[in-house]
Write a protein that holds these residues in place. Structure first.
Motif, PDB file in Angstrom:
ATOM      1  N   ASP A 274       1.508  46.075 -17.103  1.00  0.00           N
ATOM      2  CA  ASP A 274       0.695  46.775 -16.117  1.00  0.00           C
ATOM      3  C   ASP A 274       0.950  48.279 -16.160  1.00  0.00           C
ATOM      4  OD1 ASP A 274       0.186  47.843 -13.184  1.00  0.00           O
ATOM      5  OD2 ASP A 274      -0.937  45.972 -13.373  1.00  0.00           O
ATOM      6  N   PRO A 275      -0.092  49.097 -16.231  1.00  0.00           N
ATOM      7  CA  PRO A 275       0.082  50.560 -16.294  1.00  0.00           C
ATOM      8  C   PRO A 275       0.679  51.153 -15.019  1.00  0.00           C
ATOM      9  CG  PRO A 275      -2.245  49.973 -16.053  1.00  0.00           C
ATOM     10  CD  PRO A 275      -1.519  48.704 -16.326  1.00  0.00           C
ATOM     11  N   THR A 276       0.557  50.443 -13.890  1.00  0.00           N
ATOM     12  CA  THR A 276       1.158  50.938 -12.646  1.00  0.00           C
ATOM     13  C   THR A 276       2.674  51.051 -12.782  1.00  0.00           C
ATOM     14  OG1 THR A 276      -0.593  49.899 -11.337  1.00  0.00           O
ATOM     15  CG2 THR A 276       1.418  50.519 -10.178  1.00  0.00           C
ATOM     16  N   LEU A 277       3.272  50.063 -13.449  1.00  0.00           N
ATOM     17  CA  LEU A 277       4.718  50.091 -13.632  1.00  0.00           C
ATOM     18  C   LEU A 277       5.127  51.125 -14.672  1.00  0.00           C
ATOM     19  CD1 LEU A 277       5.692  46.315 -13.386  1.00  0.00           C
ATOM     20  CD2 LEU A 277       5.319  48.015 -11.606  1.00  0.00           C
ATOM     21  N   ASP A 278       4.249  51.387 -15.645  1.00  0.00           N
ATOM     22  CA  ASP A 278       4.520  52.480 -16.595  1.00  0.00           C
ATOM     23  C   ASP A 278       4.650  53.805 -15.849  1.00  0.00           C
ATOM     24  OD1 ASP A 278       4.346  50.650 -18.652  1.00  0.00           O
ATOM     25  OD2 ASP A 278       2.223  51.095 -19.076  1.00  0.00           O
ATOM     26  N   ALA A 279       3.733  53.999 -14.911  1.00  0.00           N
ATOM     27  CA  ALA A 279       3.751  55.244 -14.133  1.00  0.00           C
ATOM     28  C   ALA A 279       4.987  55.309 -13.242  1.00  0.00           C
ATOM     29  CB  ALA A 279       2.485  55.347 -13.292  1.00  0.00           C
ATOM     30  N   LEU A 280       5.389  54.169 -12.671  1.00  0.00           N
ATOM     31  CA  LEU A 280       6.585  54.152 -11.834  1.00  0.00           C
ATOM     32  C   LEU A 280       7.834  54.504 -12.625  1.00  0.00           C
ATOM     33  CD1 LEU A 280       6.139  51.000  -9.533  1.00  0.00           C
ATOM     34  CD2 LEU A 280       6.088  53.401  -8.857  1.00  0.00           C
ATOM     35  N   ALA A 281       7.923  53.984 -13.832  1.00  0.00           N
ATOM     36  CA  ALA A 281       9.079  54.292 -14.673  1.00  0.00           C
ATOM     37  C   ALA A 281       9.136  55.788 -14.986  1.00  0.00           C
ATOM     38  CB  ALA A 281       9.021  53.478 -15.961  1.00  0.00           C
ATOM     39  N   LEU A 282       8.006  56.391 -15.291  1.00  0.00           N
ATOM     40  CA  LEU A 282       7.970  57.830 -15.574  1.00  0.00           C
ATOM     41  C   LEU A 282       8.332  58.651 -14.336  1.00  0.00           C
ATOM     42  CD1 LEU A 282       4.759  58.036 -17.823  1.00  0.00           C
ATOM     43  CD2 LEU A 282       7.158  58.238 -18.548  1.00  0.00           C
ATOM     44  N   ASP A 283       7.814  58.213 -13.183  1.00  0.00           N
ATOM     45  CA  ASP A 283       8.162  58.899 -11.934  1.00  0.00           C
ATOM     46  C   ASP A 283       9.669  58.807 -11.671  1.00  0.00           C
ATOM     47  OD1 ASP A 283       5.555  59.596 -11.487  1.00  0.00           O
ATOM     48  OD2 ASP A 283       5.153  57.951 -10.074  1.00  0.00           O
ATOM     49  N   GLY A 284      10.233  57.637 -11.955  1.00  0.00           N
ATOM     50  CA  GLY A 284      11.672  57.463 -11.752  1.00  0.00           C
ATOM     51  C   GLY A 284      12.488  58.386 -12.628  1.00  0.00           C
ATOM     52  N   LEU A 285      12.089  58.540 -13.880  1.00  0.00           N
ATOM     53  CA  LEU A 285      12.787  59.453 -14.790  1.00  0.00           C
ATOM     54  C   LEU A 285      12.675  60.894 -14.312  1.00  0.00           C
ATOM     55  CD1 LEU A 285      11.697  57.888 -18.206  1.00  0.00           C
ATOM     56  CD2 LEU A 285      14.003  57.870 -17.222  1.00  0.00           C
ATOM     57  N   GLU A 286      11.515  61.248 -13.794  1.00  0.00           N
ATOM     58  CA  GLU A 286      11.321  62.614 -13.311  1.00  0.00           C
ATOM     59  C   GLU A 286      12.195  62.897 -12.085  1.00  0.00           C
ATOM     60  OE1 GLU A 286       7.792  65.516 -11.532  1.00  0.00           O
ATOM     61  OE2 GLU A 286       7.287  63.560 -12.384  1.00  0.00           O
ATOM     62  N   ILE A 287      12.300  61.918 -11.191  1.00  0.00           N
ATOM     63  CA  ILE A 287      13.143  62.099  -9.999  1.00  0.00           C
ATOM     64  C   ILE A 287      14.607  62.244 -10.395  1.00  0.00           C
ATOM     65  CG2 ILE A 287      13.996  60.943  -7.924  1.00  0.00           C
ATOM     66  CD1 ILE A 287      11.212  59.747  -7.578  1.00  0.00           C
ATOM     67  N   LYS A 288      15.061  61.431 -11.334  1.00  0.00           N
ATOM     68  CA  LYS A 288      16.440  61.559 -11.801  1.00  0.00           C
ATOM     69  C   LYS A 288      16.679  62.937 -12.409  1.00  0.00           C
ATOM     70  CE  LYS A 288      19.870  59.761 -15.021  1.00  0.00           C
ATOM     71  NZ  LYS A 288      20.135  58.871 -16.184  1.00  0.00           N
ATOM     72  N   GLU A 289      15.716  63.424 -13.173  1.00  0.00           N
ATOM     73  CA  GLU A 289      15.852  64.741 -13.784  1.00  0.00           C
ATOM     74  C   GLU A 289      15.949  65.830 -12.727  1.00  0.00           C
ATOM     75  OE1 GLU A 289      16.367  67.191 -17.046  1.00  0.00           O
ATOM     76  OE2 GLU A 289      16.276  64.997 -16.940  1.00  0.00           O
ATOM     77  N   ARG A 290      15.171  65.689 -11.668  1.00  0.00           N
ATOM     78  CA  ARG A 290      15.237  66.682 -10.594  1.00  0.00           C
ATOM     79  C   ARG A 290      16.601  66.678  -9.909  1.00  0.00           C
ATOM     80  NH1 ARG A 290      10.126  65.877  -6.791  1.00  0.00           N
ATOM     81  NH2 ARG A 290       8.665  65.165  -8.371  1.00  0.00           N
ATOM     82  N   LEU A 291      17.151  65.497  -9.698  1.00  0.00           N
ATOM     83  CA  LEU A 291      18.476  65.402  -9.089  1.00  0.00           C
ATOM     84  C   LEU A 291      19.541  66.055  -9.969  1.00  0.00           C
ATOM     85  CD1 LEU A 291      18.346  61.728  -7.721  1.00  0.00           C
ATOM     86  CD2 LEU A 291      18.404  63.826  -6.355  1.00  0.00           C
ATOM     87  N   LEU A 292      19.464  65.817 -11.258  1.00  0.00           N
ATOM     88  CA  LEU A 292      20.432  66.416 -12.175  1.00  0.00           C
ATOM     89  C   LEU A 292      20.258  67.932 -12.249  1.00  0.00           C
ATOM     90  CD1 LEU A 292      20.358  63.782 -15.075  1.00  0.00           C
ATOM     91  CD2 LEU A 292      22.124  64.084 -13.319  1.00  0.00           C
ATOM     92  N   ASN A 293      19.016  68.384 -12.212  1.00  0.00           N
ATOM     93  CA  ASN A 293      18.764  69.828 -12.246  1.00  0.00           C
ATOM     94  C   ASN A 293      19.313  70.512 -10.997  1.00  0.00           C
ATOM     95  OD1 ASN A 293      17.490  69.672 -14.726  1.00  0.00           O
ATOM     96  ND2 ASN A 293      15.428  69.545 -13.865  1.00  0.00           N
TER      97      ASN A 293
END
Length: 428
Positions: A274-293
């Motif tokens: 499902d593409p919805t979960l693809d988008a969720l995974a990408l959003d999750g990676l972006e949030i982690k990156e923001r926390l590390l930044n």
């Protein structure tokens, strides 16, 4: 023939200092005490006989204590050392002492001062302040109940009930939401629930159906005092912690990320593509990156000195653990890259949370209840018994600070560890 023993009068009134003490204690009579001269202890003493004075026992001055408000203003006159009745001023002193140790934000110290100053003007604040002060007094064991008198706990709940009645009356009036005393009283009721009930359910209901509903009525154009603005910030902090700990949506944020809800909306057999979960995974990676930044941009390589910065660091490490662990509850990420932490990273986050939490509990005015979310996140990532005991010991220190809601987190972690151990044994 019986031998008679001659006992001098001075020896009759002498008495032992203690049952096992061989020393004697002689008390001066009042005339000798007035003249500050030595007394032989007789009755009458030799000096009184010689000076033709009335030899009477010395009247000792009663020890007295004075209760003083934290701002320096006397709240009551002197009272006997042994308190045989509960005085509201005693509990107000306990309230002032407790609230001074609860700086939810950097500006909250000024809010505390304002609340303490105007407590007597508003029945709403007066009764809930008495309730919090009585709970704090009962925790410290500094006030006892005598005979038929109420215990501090009984006084606390009775005062809370009175404040609730006053609050109901106040919110029925027009524009009550903009009254400072209504805001402050609502906040203090939430604080009282965290101190009075260990399940946390009463606090959750208070936030969802009380404080949050009130805040949603505010409009950006409404004029608010600086203390009220600081209280709103504190509301946000408490509501955010509640939502995370309960796995619930916050009523103050209408458009949340809602990871679990979005996953559950996709049928299980379709989740792998499902593409919805693809988008969720990408959003999750972006949030982690923001926390590390944020960590890298804040230059926090050295141990921060400011207590609020320490709290921010603790929450930052807890959020990384929380965010990455959310993706481990479902097995639908096999073909997708998701935010993850290796064991070394997990151990580092857990160690930082525990070390800084113990520092904050010892030396600062950060409310201990704000550490429950980080400690729970640390707890679900440790499996060695000695580290688990360290987590529980830190949580129990929060209880000692007056927040018995910490019992809920302790029980929750112990149940989680028991479940994990049982599942591990089954898989062997």
């Amino acid at each position: 023939m019986t031998e008679e023993v001659c006992v001098r009068p001075s020896e009759i009134i002498r008495r032992a200092i203690g049952p096992l003490d061989k020393r004697k204690n002689t008390t001066r009579c009042q005339p000798c005490a007035n003249r500050r001269v030595k007394c032989d202890g007789g009755h009458p003493c030799k000096r009184c006989v010689r000076t033709n004075k009335t030899c009477a026992p010395q009247q000792l001055e009663q020890t007295r204590v004075k209760f003083v408000h934290v701002s320096g203003h006397v709240l009551s006159s002197t009272i006997p050392m042994q308190v045989r009745k509960h005085d509201d001023t005693i509990y107000l002193d306990h309230f002032a002492s407790f609230i001074q140790q609860c700086h939810f934000t950097k500006d909250f110290a000024a809010v505390n001062a304002d609340i303490v100053t105007i407590i007597g003007k508003y029945p709403l604040l007066f009764h809930i302040a008495i309730a919090i002060g009585a709970l704090d007094a009962s925790r410290k064991g500094s006030i006892r109940s005598f005979g038929e008198l109420e215990s501090p706990q009984q006084i606390a709940f009775r005062a809370c009930g009175r404040s609730i009645q006053d609050l109901y009356s106040a919110i029925s009036t027009a524009n009550s939401v903009f009254r400072d005393d209504v805001f402050w009283s609502t906040f203090l009721h939430g604080l009282f629930e965290l101190m009075a009930e260990n399940s946390g359910n009463s606090f959750a209901n208070h936030m969802v159906f009380g404080a949050s509903k009130m805040l949603l009525q505010l409009e950006p154009t409404n004029p608010l005092s600086s203390p009220t603005k600081s209280l709103i910030d504190a509301f946000w902090i408490l509501e955010t912690n509640r939502a995370i700990l309960y796995g619930d949506n916050t009523t103050l944020l209408l458009d949340g990320w809602q990871l679990f809800d979005k996953i559950e909306s996709v049928p299980q057999k379709l989740r792998s593509s499902d593409p919805t979960l693809d988008a969720l995974a990408l959003d999750g990676l972006e949030i982690k990156e923001r926390l590390l930044n944020w960590q890298e941009g804040s230059h926090l390589e050295r141990l921060p000195v400011d207590s609020f910065t320490q709290l921010a660091v603790i929450v930052h490490h807890a959020l990384l653990l929380y965010h990455c662990s959310n993706f481990t509850f479902y097995s639908c990420w096999m073909t997708r890259e998701i935010p993850q932490l290796n064991q070394s990273e997990v151990d580092k986050h857990v160690g930082t949370i525990l070390d800084l939490s113990q520092s904050l509990l010892s030396d600062t005015c950060i409310p201990a209840v704000l550490l429950l979310f980080p400690l729970r996140m640390a707890g679900i990532h440790v499996f060695e018994s000695h580290i688990q005991e360290k987590v529980l010991g830190t949580i129990r220190r929060i209880r000692q600070k007056g927040f018995i809601v910490s019992d809920r987190i302790e029980v929750d972690l112990q149940e989680f560890w028991h479940y994990t151990l049982r599942e591990t044994d089954r898989s062997k």
